[in-house]
Design a protein around this motif. Structure first.
Motif, PDB file in Angstrom:
ATOM      1  N   MET A   1       0.850  -1.207   0.000  1.00 48.99           N
ATOM      2  CA  MET A   1       0.000   0.000   0.000  1.00 48.99           C
ATOM      3  C   MET A   1       0.880   1.249   0.000  1.00 48.99           C
ATOM      4  SD  MET A   1      -2.716   1.276   2.901  1.00 48.99           S
ATOM      5  CE  MET A   1      -3.714  -0.188   2.714  1.00 48.99           C
ATOM      6  N   PRO A   2       0.684   2.189  -0.927  1.00 47.98           N
ATOM      7  CA  PRO A   2       1.498   3.398  -0.941  1.00 47.98           C
ATOM      8  C   PRO A   2       1.357   4.169   0.358  1.00 47.98           C
ATOM      9  CG  PRO A   2       0.194   3.169  -2.959  1.00 47.98           C
ATOM     10  CD  PRO A   2      -0.316   2.156  -2.007  1.00 47.98           C
ATOM     11  N   LEU A   3       2.417   4.910   0.680  1.00 46.55           N
ATOM     12  CA  LEU A   3       2.426   5.667   1.926  1.00 46.55           C
ATOM     13  C   LEU A   3       1.292   6.677   1.985  1.00 46.55           C
ATOM     14  CD1 LEU A   3       3.659   6.534   4.569  1.00 46.55           C
ATOM     15  CD2 LEU A   3       5.233   8.014   3.306  1.00 46.55           C
ATOM     16  N   LEU A   4       0.999   7.353   0.855  1.00 47.04           N
ATOM     17  CA  LEU A   4      -0.063   8.348   0.863  1.00 47.04           C
ATOM     18  C   LEU A   4      -1.388   7.722   1.248  1.00 47.04           C
ATOM     19  CD1 LEU A   4      -0.972  11.211   0.406  1.00 47.04           C
ATOM     20  CD2 LEU A   4      -1.251  10.702  -2.034  1.00 47.04           C
ATOM     21  N   ASN A   5      -1.628   6.500   0.730  1.00 49.02           N
ATOM     22  CA  ASN A   5      -2.870   5.831   1.096  1.00 49.02           C
ATOM     23  C   ASN A   5      -2.895   5.486   2.569  1.00 49.02           C
ATOM     24  OD1 ASN A   5      -3.827   5.943  -1.500  1.00 49.02           O
ATOM     25  ND2 ASN A   5      -3.061   3.900  -2.075  1.00 49.02           N
ATOM     26  N   LYS A   6      -1.722   5.118   3.115  1.00 49.01           N
ATOM     27  CA  LYS A   6      -1.660   4.849   4.546  1.00 49.01           C
ATOM     28  C   LYS A   6      -2.011   6.089   5.340  1.00 49.01           C
ATOM     29  CE  LYS A   6       1.935   1.277   4.465  1.00 49.01           C
ATOM     30  NZ  LYS A   6       3.249   0.909   4.995  1.00 49.01           N
ATOM     31  N   VAL A   7      -1.453   7.218   4.910  1.00 48.55           N
ATOM     32  CA  VAL A   7      -1.709   8.462   5.628  1.00 48.55           C
ATOM     33  C   VAL A   7      -3.176   8.826   5.561  1.00 48.55           C
ATOM     34  CG1 VAL A   7      -1.226  10.923   5.670  1.00 48.55           C
ATOM     35  CG2 VAL A   7       0.631   9.303   5.326  1.00 48.55           C
ATOM     36  N   ARG A   8      -3.746   8.664   4.373  1.00 47.19           N
ATOM     37  CA  ARG A   8      -5.156   9.009   4.234  1.00 47.19           C
ATOM     38  C   ARG A   8      -6.027   8.114   5.106  1.00 47.19           C
ATOM     39  NH1 ARG A   8      -5.606   9.735  -2.358  1.00 47.19           N
ATOM     40  NH2 ARG A   8      -4.567  11.741  -2.482  1.00 47.19           N
ATOM     41  N   THR A   9      -5.742   6.824   5.071  1.00 46.87           N
ATOM     42  CA  THR A   9      -6.561   5.904   5.843  1.00 46.87           C
ATOM     43  C   THR A   9      -6.406   6.156   7.325  1.00 46.87           C
ATOM     44  OG1 THR A   9      -6.338   4.240   4.121  1.00 46.87           O
ATOM     45  CG2 THR A   9      -7.006   3.470   6.298  1.00 46.87           C
ATOM     46  N   ALA A  10      -5.150   6.333   7.764  1.00 46.96           N
ATOM     47  CA  ALA A  10      -4.905   6.497   9.201  1.00 46.96           C
ATOM     48  C   ALA A  10      -5.437   7.815   9.708  1.00 46.96           C
ATOM     49  CB  ALA A  10      -3.405   6.394   9.478  1.00 46.96           C
ATOM     50  N   ALA A  11      -5.294   8.854   8.926  1.00 45.02           N
ATOM     51  CA  ALA A  11      -5.650  10.183   9.413  1.00 45.02           C
ATOM     52  C   ALA A  11      -7.126  10.473   9.288  1.00 45.02           C
ATOM     53  CB  ALA A  11      -4.842  11.237   8.672  1.00 45.02           C
ATOM     54  N   SER A  12      -7.742   9.950   8.247  1.00 36.71           N
ATOM     55  CA  SER A  12      -9.139  10.314   8.028  1.00 36.71           C
ATOM     56  C   SER A  12     -10.087   9.138   8.072  1.00 36.71           C
ATOM     57  CB  SER A  12      -9.277  11.007   6.668  1.00 36.71           C
ATOM     58  OG  SER A  12      -8.965  10.094   5.636  1.00 36.71           O
ATOM     59  N   GLY A  13      -9.551   7.950   7.800  1.00 36.50           N
ATOM     60  CA  GLY A  13     -10.400   6.771   7.855  1.00 36.50           C
ATOM     61  C   GLY A  13     -11.297   6.612   6.655  1.00 36.50           C
ATOM     62  N   ARG A 147       1.546   5.013  10.622  1.00 39.10           N
ATOM     63  CA  ARG A 147       1.761   3.571  10.559  1.00 39.10           C
ATOM     64  C   ARG A 147       3.152   3.215  10.055  1.00 39.10           C
ATOM     65  NH1 ARG A 147      -3.661   0.525   8.330  1.00 39.10           N
ATOM     66  NH2 ARG A 147      -5.046   1.080  10.046  1.00 39.10           N
ATOM     67  N   ARG A 148       4.132   4.034  10.376  1.00 38.34           N
ATOM     68  CA  ARG A 148       5.525   3.739  10.027  1.00 38.34           C
ATOM     69  C   ARG A 148       6.406   4.112  11.221  1.00 38.34           C
ATOM     70  NH1 ARG A 148       8.270   6.428   5.828  1.00 38.34           N
ATOM     71  NH2 ARG A 148       9.634   4.615   5.785  1.00 38.34           N
ATOM     72  N   PRO A 149       7.546   3.445  11.414  1.00 39.72           N
ATOM     73  CA  PRO A 149       8.422   3.749  12.553  1.00 39.72           C
ATOM     74  C   PRO A 149       9.255   5.001  12.305  1.00 39.72           C
ATOM     75  CG  PRO A 149       9.384   1.987  11.243  1.00 39.72           C
ATOM     76  CD  PRO A 149       8.029   2.270  10.633  1.00 39.72           C
ATOM     77  N   VAL A 150       8.614   6.172  12.309  1.00 36.20           N
ATOM     78  CA  VAL A 150       9.304   7.423  11.987  1.00 36.20           C
ATOM     79  C   VAL A 150       9.758   8.186  13.233  1.00 36.20           C
ATOM     80  CG1 VAL A 150       8.065   7.678   9.800  1.00 36.20           C
ATOM     81  CG2 VAL A 150       7.137   8.722  11.883  1.00 36.20           C
ATOM     82  N   MET A 151       9.606   7.579  14.418  1.00 32.89           N
ATOM     83  CA  MET A 151      10.042   8.274  15.622  1.00 32.89           C
ATOM     84  C   MET A 151      11.509   8.704  15.565  1.00 32.89           C
ATOM     85  SD  MET A 151       9.088   9.478  18.577  1.00 32.89           S
ATOM     86  CE  MET A 151       7.760   8.646  19.440  1.00 32.89           C
ATOM     87  N   PRO A 152      12.445   7.881  15.000  1.00 29.13           N
ATOM     88  CA  PRO A 152      13.823   8.351  14.913  1.00 29.13           C
ATOM     89  C   PRO A 152      13.978   9.673  14.156  1.00 29.13           C
ATOM     90  CG  PRO A 152      13.763   5.992  14.554  1.00 29.13           C
ATOM     91  CD  PRO A 152      12.324   6.460  14.587  1.00 29.13           C
ATOM     92  N   PRO A 413       4.971  -2.801  11.313  1.00 29.53           N
ATOM     93  CA  PRO A 413       5.306  -2.013  10.162  1.00 29.53           C
ATOM     94  C   PRO A 413       6.315  -2.660   9.262  1.00 29.53           C
ATOM     95  CG  PRO A 413       6.320  -1.119  12.132  1.00 29.53           C
ATOM     96  CD  PRO A 413       5.424  -2.201  12.568  1.00 29.53           C
ATOM     97  N   ALA A 414       7.003  -3.685   9.744  1.00 30.10           N
ATOM     98  CA  ALA A 414       7.955  -4.357   8.885  1.00 30.10           C
ATOM     99  C   ALA A 414       7.273  -4.957   7.667  1.00 30.10           C
ATOM    100  CB  ALA A 414       8.693  -5.449   9.666  1.00 30.10           C
ATOM    101  N   ASP A 415       6.022  -5.343   7.783  1.00 30.33           N
ATOM    102  CA  ASP A 415       5.324  -5.864   6.624  1.00 30.33           C
ATOM    103  C   ASP A 415       4.225  -4.942   6.141  1.00 30.33           C
ATOM    104  OD1 ASP A 415       3.369  -6.222   8.516  1.00 30.33           O
ATOM    105  OD2 ASP A 415       3.616  -8.369   8.664  1.00 30.33           O
ATOM    106  N   GLY A 416       4.136  -3.765   6.757  1.00 32.45           N
ATOM    107  CA  GLY A 416       3.247  -2.748   6.223  1.00 32.45           C
ATOM    108  C   GLY A 416       1.819  -2.834   6.649  1.00 32.45           C
ATOM    109  N   HIS A 417       1.494  -3.601   7.721  1.00 30.34           N
ATOM    110  CA  HIS A 417       0.087  -3.742   8.081  1.00 30.34           C
ATOM    111  C   HIS A 417      -0.234  -3.337   9.512  1.00 30.34           C
ATOM    112  CE1 HIS A 417      -0.674  -5.740   4.292  1.00 30.34           C
ATOM    113  NE2 HIS A 417       0.311  -6.583   4.539  1.00 30.34           N
TER     114      HIS A 417
END
Length: 441
Positions: A1-13, A147-152, A413-417
């Motif tokens: 799943m592209p990152l943009l779609n992840k952001v859209r799904t996570a942020a807006s549902g 939904r990605r390990p971006v804390m670093p 997040p290692a497998d994107g889900h």
């Protein structure tokens, strides 16, 4: 799943995610600026510690006691900041503490005795502790939505700010008084807070993503599950403490070690923390890719071992340049351990986990410098700095043991889900303890 779609799904549902994605992007940028500002202001104070020490006539022990004021103010505030974030929101608390930090950074240069220095450092420590808990709580919400390990990446901004603050301090150390320098930092801090603060105040924390089905192991009795969560959070908090101890020790005593024990020029001594911050920044900028590639356990163990070796060199090397190399290796090793520990605590126990791990972690950063001061009085500063290597090795051992701690559930997040590291559990939602335990395919 592209990152943009992840952001859209996570942020807006659902539909209309473009606006939510832009809002999330602005939140991430503003929060990154606050992390950078925190590092910049803290490093600006750090590089002027030798000058303030001389100005107040403090011995190494006196300075250690004064620095204990930072620790006391921060630890007390950290225990309260989680409650303030739950009541007023982590965004508002971040902005308020950024203003207080900007104002209080100028106070140490106005003191003329170890006692007055310790008192003003209580205020500075309170602001520093508060902003770090609030920022990390806000960052956990953003990480959850992405939904990605971006804390670093957020902590990379802190390190970059520290590098810039230390570098600027080194350039100004020979020609500008501590008072003028730290007052200038106050103006910079207030200006940047005025730019980024309204973004946080206008936008609420992003909503968490939808739940994933739990594995049967995650359906244990609530009391047993809470007990396991608390134990796991404490493990990651202890890992954060061990590594943050080293960061605090290098920040407050690195320059003094180079000038006092190796007779380095003040400008070169100030560059010691800058080199450390530079390699830490590089390590954290690559942290997301590293975690997705190697997994959490390998990242923690390799980082702790690398930091231990680097600090032994930095503390015991007979020349300035070898010590600087040791500082650089230490920064690379410590880079991703602290953000991973805080993110995992947040994924396990939500805001309470973030507060606990942050309190333990930043407590280590703030309690380390006075401990180094006392040990330097009893033994020597190089010997005291070797404790950083001992604790870094301990963090590597705990990182290996933490692989099998806590409940496990769906893919991470290692497998994107999965919900991702640093996620915030909600009622009925399952966290992912083993999010990074396996490298991505």
């Amino acid at each position: 799943m592209p990152l943009l779609n992840k952001v859209r799904t996570a942020a807006s549902g659902g539909p209309g995610g473009d606006t939510a994605a832009r809002s999330l992007s602005r939140l991430r940028s503003a929060l990154t600026l606050f992390f950078a500002l925190d590092g910049f202001l803290f490093a600006g104070w750090v590089v002027r510690i030798p000058a303030v020490k001389e100005q107040t006539g403090a011995s190494a022990g006196d300075l250690g006691l004064a620095l204990l004021g930072v620790s006391a103010g921060a630890v007390v505030t950290m225990t309260l900041t989680g409650r303030l974030c739950r009541r007023y929101g982590s965004h508002a608390v971040t902005v308020a503490t950024a203003v207080l930090l900007s104002l209080s950074v100028a106070l140490p240069a106005l003191t003329r005795s170890p006692l007055s220095l310790g008192l003003v450092l209580l205020v500075f420590g309170a602001a520093y502790g508060g902003i770090n808990v609030a920022m990390n709580s806000a960052a956990v919400d953003v990480v959850t939505a992405l939904r990605r390990p971006v804390m670093p990446g957020f902590h990379a901004a802190f390190s970059l700010g520290g590098m810039l603050g230390a570098g600027l301090g080194g350039l100004l150390a020979g020609g500008l008084s501590p008072t003028a320098h730290l007052l200038g930092l106050t103006l910079v801090g207030l200006a940047l807070t005025g730019v980024a603060g309204p973004v946080l105040l206008r936008h609420p924390s992003p909503a968490p993503p939808e739940a994933l089905p739990a594995r049967p192991a995650a359906t244990a009795a609530p009391g047993a599950r809470r007990g396991a969560q608390r134990r796991t959070v404490l493990v990651f908090g202890a890992i954060a403490l061990c590594t943050a101890y080293g960061e605090g020790a290098l920040a407050d005593w690195g320059a003094l070690h180079l000038t006092q024990d190796l007779h380095a020029h003040p400008g070169v001594a100030a560059a010691g923390y800058s080199v450390f911050a530079l390699t830490m920044t590089v390590g954290r900028l690559s942290g997301t890719a590293l975690l997705e590639r190697l997994g959490q356990t390998r990242t923690l163990v390799a980082g702790g071992a690398t930091a231990a070796a680097g600090m032994l060199l930095g503390a015991l090397a007979p020349t300035v340049w070898a010590a600087l190399l040791g500082f650089a290796v230490t920064g690379l090793g410590l880079a991703n351990i602290f953000p991973v520990a805080v993110a995992r605590a947040g994924a396990i126990a939500g805001p309470a986990g973030v507060a606990t791990a942050s309190t333990l972690g930043y407590g280590g950063m703030l309690l380390g410098p006075p401990a180094i001061g006392f040990l330097a009085d009893w033994f020597s500063l190089p010997a005291a700095l070797t404790t950083v290597a001992v604790l870094a090795a301990g963090a590597a051992v705990m990182g290996c043991l933490a692989r099998d701690t806590g409940p496990r559930s769906g893919p991470g997040p290692a497998d994107g889900h999965g919900p991702g590291a640093g996620g915030r559990p909600a009622q009925g939602r399952v966290t992912t303890v083993a999010a990074y335990d396996s490298p991505a395919p």
